[in-house]
Design a protein around this motif. Sequence first.
Motif, short mmCIF file in Angstrom:
data_model
loop_
_atom_site.label_atom_id
_atom_site.label_comp_id
_atom_site.label_asym_id
_atom_site.label_seq_id
_atom_site.Cartn_x
_atom_site.Cartn_y
_atom_site.Cartn_z
N UNK A 607 70.37 97.65 147.71
CA UNK A 607 69.87 96.41 148.28
C UNK A 607 68.89 95.76 147.31
N UNK A 608 68.67 94.47 147.51
CA UNK A 608 67.57 93.80 146.83
C UNK A 608 67.96 92.54 146.11
N UNK A 609 66.95 91.71 145.86
CA UNK A 609 67.19 90.52 145.04
C UNK A 609 67.54 90.93 143.61
N UNK A 610 67.40 92.22 143.32
CA UNK A 610 67.90 92.75 142.06
C UNK A 610 69.39 92.49 141.91
N UNK A 611 70.10 92.40 143.03
CA UNK A 611 71.52 92.06 142.99
C UNK A 611 71.73 90.55 143.00
N UNK A 612 70.84 89.83 143.68
CA UNK A 612 70.98 88.37 143.75
C UNK A 612 70.89 87.73 142.38
N UNK A 613 69.94 88.19 141.56
CA UNK A 613 69.73 87.59 140.25
C UNK A 613 70.96 87.71 139.35
N UNK A 614 71.59 88.89 139.22
CA UNK A 614 72.80 88.95 138.39
C UNK A 614 73.97 88.15 138.95
N UNK A 615 74.03 87.97 140.27
CA UNK A 615 75.06 87.07 140.81
C UNK A 615 74.85 85.67 140.25
N UNK A 616 73.61 85.19 140.26
CA UNK A 616 73.33 83.85 139.74
C UNK A 616 73.51 83.81 138.23
#
Length: 965
Positions: A607-616
């Motif tokens: 979980x985490x925005x750690x995953x959101x950033x590489x998506x972007x």
Amino acid sequence: MKHSTGGRWSGAASRASFLGLLITCGAWLLGPSHPAVSQPLQTAGSATVRLPGHVSRFARPEDDVGEAAASLRMSLQLVLTKTPAQEQALQQLIADQQNMRSTQFHHWLTPAQFGARFGASDSTMATLSGWLKSQGLKPGAIPAGHTFLPFSGTRAQVEAAFATPIHAFNINGEQHYSNVAEPSIPAGFNSVIAAIRGLNDFYPRAGIHTSTPMSRARSSPPDLYEGALGAYSYLIPGFVVPADAANIYDMTRLYADNITGKGVTVAVVAESDISATQLTAYLTAVGVTPTGTFSSIPVPTVDGGSDPGQTKDGNEDEAYLDTEIISALAPGANVLLVRDKNAGLTAQYIIDEDTAGGATSGVGVMNISFSTCEAADAAPISTSINSAFQQAATEGITVTVSTGDVGANQVGAASTAGCMSGTDEGQQGDVASKGLAVNALASTPYTLSVGGTDFDPNLEGAAGGPNWSMSNAVPGLYSTTAHVPEMVWNTSCGNPEWSTYFAAASPLALCNMSQLTTVDFGTVNNPFIEVLAGGGGVSSCTSVNTAGACTGGNAQPAWQQNVAGISNFGGRAVPDVSAIANRWVICSYKDTPCTPASGLPSGFFRDGTSASAPVMASIMALLDQSQQAAASKYSDGRQGLINPLLYQIAAIEYGSAANLSACNASQGAISNAVCVFYDVTLGSNAAPCTVASFSDTGSAPASACDNAGNGAYTIGLMTAASAAGTGSYPAGAGYDLATGLGSVDAANLIAAVAGLAPPNGLSATASLNSAAVTLKWSADAGAGTFNVYQGTAPGKEGATPVQTASGTTATISGLQNGQTYYFEIAGLSVFGTSPDSNEASATTIPAVPAGLSASAGNAMVTLSWGASSGATSYNVYQSTSASTIGPGLAPVQTPSTTSTTLTGLTNGTTYYFAVQAVDAGGASAMSNMASAAPMAPGGGGGGGGSLDWLTLVGLAALRCRRQRR
């Protein structure tokens, strides 16, 4: 995927090797080249000054275990200042590089070009290096950007040079070191040294978390958190693989057009290495065959680097998460993992080793899935981050940064004002004990900060059901086929969507329920009393005073305005955008064999925005490739600081109530082409806190653990003191401090950035009878109107349109006669302004000569006329017929004055005359017509004899003498 097994990208890769991969293809130098200018540097003397804000607030006295070991060797940096003139010029350049009307638009600098214009001078670097050597310290390689100077030394050498003791700290079992007094520097260096970075080892933290499905509730249908102890027999719908994100965010449509990130280099900031074999196994498992390359290098020791290797901890989890997502979602991109124990140093190294030029040469995107509290080391962190990311923007690098995972709070390495304890983050049963803060890496105005979203349990069954299967497709293992309803990613009781799901009266009521009844697990201890949510808030603590209180943050950027939901926040607001953050399926070092399709132990989920950033970051790589076709005019396709353009697009999209409805993220498939952003309107990133133990000493903004006035509640919600009871911060229409502009439709974003094709075939023709120019062009059918830009020199049409045309022709009148004008056209649509057309020019024709008159003489006629504005010469026409006078004839004379005499004419014959004014643009219309008939003197009519000229003169003289007598 191709993997490097040796040579330039081996583990021992050097600075020269890094430059070898990033092939230099040249770049435009923005403006004239000048040697770097810095503040005058005085000779180091005995007088010293203290540098404030350098004692980390993580270095608490209760954790101090005495002086650090004598064997400790430290790597540090002198962070250097810019002159006011350099800073002003740099800000102007960054703005111009994002201004399509500027000649500097997307013309990127190399690190050396940046250093020549905005770095410290060679003499300054030499003087500082000499002083460091005199202190027994070892300067590192001078960076091309000249914004910092790396050096290293023992603990004793550092203590002596900067007059600051270095102590050891034991913080929750973690061993650290830090200075315990503000450092001193020679007073003569005060004008050039802004900060010293590296006096402690409180490095940025990876934000990745391991999902624990057993603790979650179940939603049905589909089973959002379905699961039981033991292995999973199939990939559970509700967990996310790359193909899910590709479907949700409309990337699949781009792959069909061969938009895969090809030729774009994406650098991943890491604090651990990974196994390339494991990465390949994961990509095979999720059905992806990348065509780009993967390489991993450490920061060289000459640059202060310390290779962490494979760390077998959360840092390695983070490195796998980032590389697996980017390699899968941008399969054509070249993924470069750069590693060091300090993520901040890694980012700085990537930026300073970049090289601008062709699409495959420079880093296009840099992803940072780390965070550090803004209030922790305010001076060295904020100074070095802003300096580095400013340079990245000028080089064309888009920096994507996760906002962190503790909602409006922010995690650090230890508990301190405005920063949560590392043990609080994501721990069930634990709550926030400090105030509001943001991630210092994300709150700089030079990064694209990325928050988190999650699937909304209250909407999946109705709105998302048709797009969400209960089985998984092969290959790819995806269970979604299009967008599914999104809310703020917040797994705590502070999220109102969970209180709605469990029929609690409010988030506060849910936070104060000790147990919950679930479908899968029966009655369980309330799993939502935790702090785990997408970061968001306002920058407020990039500097501190001598008492340790926050005194200011990064200012709200000029581009962060004019969008529904944005107000005067008083500082840089984060996030900018968001993406799915929960339940990502990855393979890390523990997940061997990597077989997510056959069984899923709990370690597979992160979980985490750690995953959101590489998506972007992946979406940005696709965008960069899509723009490479414009490289001939707009550099190499890279976008640099894309934030101004994103907010411009959002202002158009969210400026319509109809669009706000059509683009609402609380629905399934969204097909409206105007929806670049999916507007997340449900949920909040509020975190639970213990009312009685809350403290925010020294933090800003002032905050409170609010219990809405109900004394029975022992757990409240962290909120800004000025907005008690509202939570911090709720999602809403347009921009909000929980998800920013929302999540992103990748295909629509690329269409919006491309906008319209530039108008083409522009031609300019001067009007014949007035000081005007007529323009004609052809253009993209999607353009509604066209802006006309005008100038009097090539490339100087200016930023303000002189006319907005509704068709593909325009007449620009009121011009100056005889002046050359230059024109460009740009189309306008719902997505904004297209690139400019070709440039066309025309010189206005002079005014028509007025008042032509003719005076006859003997075999001659004298003509005169009024001067014509702008004329450089005149065409004189002559005929014996009034009906034939005109430009069909050849001019008989082309005088530059306003009178002339025509000789050799036949006496007694009537002649007709007209005049045109001429300049570089052509000839004017004809003047009025004049006529005259030459005749012999004395009325002889030519029939009798004639006297010669000398006889006439003699007779005239004789008559005059007689009259005088």
